[in-house]
Design a protein around this motif. Structure first.
Motif, mmCIF file in Angstrom:
data_model
loop_
_atom_site.group_PDB
_atom_site.id
_atom_site.type_symbol
_atom_site.label_atom_id
_atom_site.label_comp_id
_atom_site.label_asym_id
_atom_site.label_seq_id
_atom_site.Cartn_x
_atom_site.Cartn_y
_atom_site.Cartn_z
ATOM 1 N N TYR A 26 0.832 -1.213 0.000
ATOM 2 C CA TYR A 26 0.000 0.000 0.000
ATOM 3 C C TYR A 26 0.858 1.251 0.000
ATOM 4 C CZ TYR A 26 1.044 0.569 4.984
ATOM 5 O OH TYR A 26 1.683 0.762 6.178
ATOM 6 N N LEU A 27 0.213 2.369 -0.379
ATOM 7 C CA LEU A 27 0.829 3.690 -0.213
ATOM 8 C C LEU A 27 0.065 4.360 0.931
ATOM 9 C CD1 LEU A 27 1.092 4.858 -3.956
ATOM 10 C CD2 LEU A 27 2.850 3.742 -2.565
ATOM 11 N N GLY A 28 0.781 4.755 1.952
ATOM 12 C CA GLY A 28 0.128 5.342 3.125
ATOM 13 C C GLY A 28 0.056 6.855 3.013
ATOM 14 N N TRP A 29 -1.078 7.388 3.448
ATOM 15 C CA TRP A 29 -1.256 8.859 3.452
ATOM 16 C C TRP A 29 -1.517 9.297 4.889
ATOM 17 C CZ3 TRP A 29 0.449 9.001 -1.134
ATOM 18 C CH2 TRP A 29 -0.063 8.218 -2.164
ATOM 19 N N PHE A 50 3.830 16.692 -1.507
ATOM 20 C CA PHE A 50 4.199 15.941 -0.294
ATOM 21 C C PHE A 50 5.415 15.075 -0.584
ATOM 22 C CE2 PHE A 50 0.936 13.718 -2.679
ATOM 23 C CZ PHE A 50 1.467 12.454 -2.842
ATOM 24 N N THR A 51 5.979 14.538 0.499
ATOM 25 C CA THR A 51 7.133 13.645 0.368
ATOM 26 C C THR A 51 6.707 12.236 0.736
ATOM 27 O OG1 THR A 51 8.655 15.412 0.930
ATOM 28 C CG2 THR A 51 9.464 13.171 1.226
ATOM 29 N N LEU A 52 7.021 11.299 -0.136
ATOM 30 C CA LEU A 52 6.722 9.893 0.150
ATOM 31 C C LEU A 52 8.020 9.173 0.506
ATOM 32 C CD1 LEU A 52 4.271 7.518 -1.476
ATOM 33 C CD2 LEU A 52 6.642 6.788 -1.386
ATOM 34 N N SER A 53 8.022 8.536 1.672
ATOM 35 C CA SER A 53 9.227 7.837 2.137
ATOM 36 C C SER A 53 9.068 6.335 1.905
ATOM 37 C CB SER A 53 9.436 8.079 3.633
ATOM 38 O OG SER A 53 9.409 9.461 3.894
ATOM 39 N N PHE A 105 13.233 4.596 8.718
ATOM 40 C CA PHE A 105 11.883 4.580 8.156
ATOM 41 C C PHE A 105 10.876 4.090 9.205
ATOM 42 C CE2 PHE A 105 8.591 2.020 5.978
ATOM 43 C CZ PHE A 105 7.991 3.009 5.211
ATOM 44 N N ALA A 106 11.228 2.973 9.855
ATOM 45 C CA ALA A 106 10.330 2.387 10.861
ATOM 46 C C ALA A 106 10.137 3.350 12.035
ATOM 47 C CB ALA A 106 10.896 1.053 11.346
ATOM 48 N N ALA A 107 11.209 4.007 12.444
ATOM 49 C CA ALA A 107 11.111 4.926 13.584
ATOM 50 C C ALA A 107 10.195 6.097 13.252
ATOM 51 C CB ALA A 107 12.505 5.434 13.953
ATOM 52 N N LYS A 108 10.332 6.625 12.039
ATOM 53 C CA LYS A 108 9.490 7.761 11.651
ATOM 54 C C LYS A 108 8.029 7.319 11.519
ATOM 55 C CE LYS A 108 12.930 10.620 9.353
ATOM 56 N NZ LYS A 108 12.571 11.967 9.808
ATOM 57 N N MET A 109 7.830 6.108 11.049
ATOM 58 C CA MET A 109 6.466 5.602 10.921
ATOM 59 C C MET A 109 5.841 5.402 12.312
ATOM 60 S SD MET A 109 5.361 2.200 9.018
ATOM 61 C CE MET A 109 4.369 2.282 7.616
ATOM 62 N N ASP A 110 6.615 4.807 13.210
ATOM 63 C CA ASP A 110 6.117 4.588 14.573
ATOM 64 C C ASP A 110 5.792 5.907 15.271
ATOM 65 O OD1 ASP A 110 6.353 1.904 14.266
ATOM 66 O OD2 ASP A 110 8.245 1.708 15.348
ATOM 67 N N ALA A 111 6.547 6.960 14.909
ATOM 68 C CA ALA A 111 6.318 8.255 15.552
ATOM 69 C C ALA A 111 5.251 9.069 14.830
ATOM 70 C CB ALA A 111 7.631 9.040 15.577
ATOM 71 N N GLU A 127 4.802 11.834 5.981
ATOM 72 C CA GLU A 127 3.691 12.449 5.243
ATOM 73 C C GLU A 127 2.989 11.378 4.402
ATOM 74 O OE1 GLU A 127 5.054 15.728 2.862
ATOM 75 O OE2 GLU A 127 5.781 16.843 4.589
ATOM 76 N N ALA A 128 3.803 10.622 3.715
ATOM 77 C CA ALA A 128 3.294 9.519 2.889
ATOM 78 C C ALA A 128 4.381 8.462 2.833
ATOM 79 C CB ALA A 128 2.974 10.029 1.490
#
Lengths: 323, 527
Positions: free
Chosen positions: B270-273, B361-364, B400-406, B410-411
């Motif tokens: 998936y692409l997360g928003w 936006f920025t997608l990581s 990546f995981a740390a930013k997602m957990d926090a 953005e995407a």
């Protein structure tokens, strides 16, 4: 000379502390912590993670303590050769490093020796006739080797000799004995060989173009004597080259280890960095730093012994000018 | 010279005959990484689970249809109020040292698991509301909870620790973590750090004995050497990438060539928003983003046609998947209309704005997956044509995981793996936004929240199915993320292996999984 050596040792200790503090700071500041990464199971799983379990993980490894306290505690323990437990598997770091090091050490030492055995004569031969056929061919091959990533060389060798021709085993272990190490050693040696051969070629060619060499020829020195003297005059740069190559003996090569499925120090360090396993990262950094500093110290001392002008402030060293 | 030639021959020739007759009842398997522990309650990673699946039975195991079936326990029954679970152990269940598996082991395992000092990262949350565990008799244990939970039976897909072997030291650092006492079809024979783990048949195992005498797991991190080993017969199985599958397909029918096994797993990409951000707040924008991504083309070109379209938060392999939900179509024109309706109109520079708000936006994405990177680049091209500016930011996985957990992304692009009976609340309930939970999209829908709460205490399967259908519909309509594809899992399996079955939980994590495999010379199970 003794004063020089003591001064270099003191600066080496400070360098080590600086390197450790820097690495500790960088890994601590990097996003992501070992507990959350372990909970993610190496991927993205939609599983609830208990905050209590995360807290237990952090407490177990002291990650809940202030950063400065953690660093000082680590240094204090490291002085007594206790490097703590790995955050990846809870094993003592010393044990993990001790398991990985023999493979890395043996591989890289053998590769270095092989590179020198082939590279030094090749470099000397090329230097004797600059722009000659051998010089041009070896220059081309060395440039090609130098610019090809060693994991690509390794993969090609593995697929050809182990996968296709089946003359070497795909994996190195007790069952396959030394044959399993042949391709990794050759891969690593090829990477160093290009450097060694070109470095020796430049040093020897420079020494042969030196007025002293010209004088020797005028005195009627034969080619072998001329090369012997050129090698001797190049010993200081050779010591520097050795200092640059020796650290690879313990630091290993992450990609070559991965290609050949070898559990060495390079792979261990990469895993530790990605898992934010600070105790393992620090122990391996310390080990590498000690070897780098020791090799550089040894090179300095050898150079000083060969050319005492390098340690005397009142006399200009070769090519230098006294203040 | 002659001597030198003989020496070279002596060195190389044995490589041609690595596999001898004695290897016939040995299965050689690949691990992509080394297990970090073989303590079953601490294990989280795939390599650990794969090895443990042969060493330890669970109280209840999943079968290939993902039903819970008896394992170490003959039966796990719950009281009418669903607060008390009674576990009746199999009468013949034994540890590899011949001692009986008892209720004391059950109590010890649960006590250790729920000890505040134990970092049981993924298992502990399954026992929320735990009050106590007690031995009723040698074969019977009782576990009491303070609250009822519909998914609780899944918690008993639980391996045990032997109380006798593990007592007396902290389980987190116990020496047994690398040398567990097995109660499954195999026991650990040896573990050569970083290289191989050898499992040998467990003579004390209470169930049907596995046919192969040994299973040798070899740590092979890189896929190219593993593939060479699979083709050479030095490995019997490995996960394939698409190019490798094509290569094996081309050799199909040739004597000795490995065969390809494909199956659906409980996973989707998936692409997360981040729905909290003003650019993603309007669901028309999110739908438009989905409609700008040509997922059929992705499935065709990047997955070689071996991928289905995802239509919501459950994949087709899940029993409650709603097949009636039509995935949002690839329709750039309709997407542009939706963006206009949402107020994001194209300016003179061709980029979309809503007042001062640019649709940018920025997608990581975590580094490592080439396919994921290509999907993101295709999406970027398509978005640009529609006046949407998307920057791509590859990140090291941990970052990546740390930013997602926090909740700082953005995407993002990711793939999600689900458990057999996933609790959707973990990813979609509004109370589960970071840093507490995994709802990194910051998705909020009151009705979904209410339904997810109801699901926690709904024990009737058909009622659960109806509730899950409604949840899927609502999430599909809101499209908080762009559900992309469900790529088929591709596995290369040696031609000499038979009885290789698959499940939505993979090849190994169900019963009998790899314990039921046979080699061409070990035709039947040992009784």
């Amino acid at each position: 000379m003794l004063r020089f050596a003591l001064r270099r040792v003191a600066s080496a200790v400070l360098t080590l502390l600086g390197v450790l503090a820097l690495v500790f700071g960088l890994v601590t500041a990097a996003p992501g912590d070992a507990a959350a990464l372990a909970a993610r199971a190496g991927g993205n799983r939609a599983v609830a993670v208990s905050p209590e379990a995360l807290a237990a993980f952090r407490h177990l490894y002291g990650l809940d303590r202030p950063v400065a306290e953690r660093f000082l505690t680590w240094v204090w323990r490291a002085v007594r050769l206790d490097f703590g437990r790995s955050l990846v598997d809870g094993q003592p770091v010393t044990l993990r490093v001790a398991r990985a090091l023999p493979t890395t050490f043996a591989l890289n030492l053998a590769a270095l020796l092989l590179a020198c055995v082939i590279g030094v004569p090749l470099g000397v031969a090329a230097a004797r006739r600059p722009a000659g056929r051998l010089d041009r061919i070896s220059g081309f091959l060395c440039d090609a080797l130098f610019s090809t990533p060693s994991f690509v060389v390794g993969l090609v060798l593995l697929l050809v000799f182990s996968g296709w021709l089946r003359v070497t085993p795909l994996f190195a272990d007790a069952e396959t004995g030394l044959r399993g190490f042949l391709l990794p050693v050759v891969t690593l040696a090829l990477a160093s060989l290009a450097f060694v051969a070109r470095f020796v070629r430049v040093c020897v060619a420079t020494a042969l173009a030196d007025p002293a060499a010209l004088a020797g020829r005028a005195r009627g020195e034969g080619p072998s004597e001329e090369i012997r003297r050129a090698l001797r005059r190049s010993s200081a740069p050779f010591a520097a080259m050795g200092a640059a190559l020796v650290p690879s003996v313990v630091s290993g090569s992450i990609l070559v280890e991965r290609v050949f499925s070898l559990p060495g120090a390079g792979g261990l360090l990469a895993e530790a960095v990605f898992a934010r396993d600070l105790p393992t990262v620090l122990a391996l950094t310390l080990l590498s730093a000690v070897v780098v500093v020791a090799a550089s110290l040894a090179a300095d001392l050898v150079t000083a012994a060969l050319d005492p002008r390098t340690v005397r402030e009142d006399v200009p060293a070769a090519g230098g000018v006294a203040a | 010279m002659k001597k030198l030639a003989l020496l070279v021959l002596a060195l190389f020739l044995p490589a041609c005959g690595v596999r001898g007759k004695s290897q016939e009842s040995v299965v050689r398997r690949r691990l992509e990484g080394e297990p970090k522990t073989l303590n079953p309650i601490l294990a989280t990673m795939d390599p650990e689970q794969i090895v443990l699946a042969l060493l330890e039975r669970n109280l209840l195991d999943y079968d290939e249809k993902l039903n819970l079936v008896p394992g170490l326990a003959e039966e796990v029954s719950d009281s009418p109020d669903h607060l008390t679970y009674t576990i009746r152990l199999h009468k013949d269940a034994r540890w590899e040292d011949g001692t009986t598996v008892t209720s004391r082991d059950v109590v010890f395992t649960l006590t250790a698991l729920l000890d505040p000092k134990t970092p049981a990262l993924t298992r502990r949350a399954l026992f929320d509301g735990f009050v106590k565990a007690e031995a009723v008799d040698a074969r019977t244990a009782r576990v009491v909870f303070s609250t009822a939970a519909a998914g609780r039976r899944d918690a008993f897909n639980l391996p045990l620790l032997s109380a006798a072997a593990w007592a007396g030291a902290d389980v987190a650092t116990h020496p047994r973590n690398r040398n567990p006492l097995a109660n499954g079809p195999y026991r650990l024979g040896s573990w050569e750090a970083g290289r191989t783990l050898t499992l040998v048949r467990n003579t004390q195992y209470f169930g049907e004995k596995p046919a192969p005498e040994q299973v040798i797991f070899r740590v092979v991190p890189e896929t190219a050497p593993a593939f060479a080993a699979l083709q050479a017969g030095d490995l019997d199985e490995m996960r394939l990438i698409y190019a490798q599958k094509k290569e094996l397909d081309a050799k199909a029918g040739m004597a000795g060539a490995p065969r390809v096994v494909t199956f659906d797993e409980l996973a989707y990409s998936y692409l997360g928003w981040n729905n909290r951000l003003p650019v993603f707040a309007d669901r028309r924008v999110r739908r438009a983003l989905t409609m700008l991504v040509d997922r059929e083309s992705i499935g065709r070109n990047l997955y070689g046609g071996l991928a289905k379209l995802a239509n919501g938060p459950l994949p087709p392999a899940h029993w409650a998947w709603d097949a009636s939900l039509t995935p949002w179509p690839y329709d750039p024109k309709a997407a542009e209309v939706l963006l206009d309706e949402a107020g994001f109109r194209k300016g003179p520079d061709g980029m979309r704005r809503k007042g001062n708000l640019r649709l940018a936006f920025t997608l990581s994405l975590g580094m490592g997956s080439d396919v994921q990177r290509q999907i993101v680049e295709l999406a970027q091209q398509s978005f640009r044509k529609a006046g949407i500016e998307m920057a791509i930011q590859p990140l090291e996985w941990a970052a990546f995981a740390a930013k997602m957990d926090a909740g700082e992304l953005e995407a993002w692009a990711a793939a999600l793996n689900l458990d057999p009976n996933p609790d959707l609340a973990v990813s979609w309930h509004s109370a589960q936004v970071p840093p507490v939970g995994l709802n990194a999209a910051f998705y909020r829908n009151h009705e979904v929240d209410v339904l997810l709460e109801r699901l926690k205490t709904t024990f009737d399967r058909e009622e659960t199915r109806a509730l899950l259908a409604r949840v899927q519909l609502l999430i599909h309509d809101d499209e908080p993320v762009t559900f992309l594809n469900i790529p088929l899992t591709k596995w290369g399996v040696s031609s000499r292996l038979t009885n290789v079955r698959t499940s939505p939980y993979g090849l190994f994590l169900f019963w009998p999984g790899a314990a039921g495999w046979r080699t061409s010379t070990t035709t039947g199970p040992i009784s």
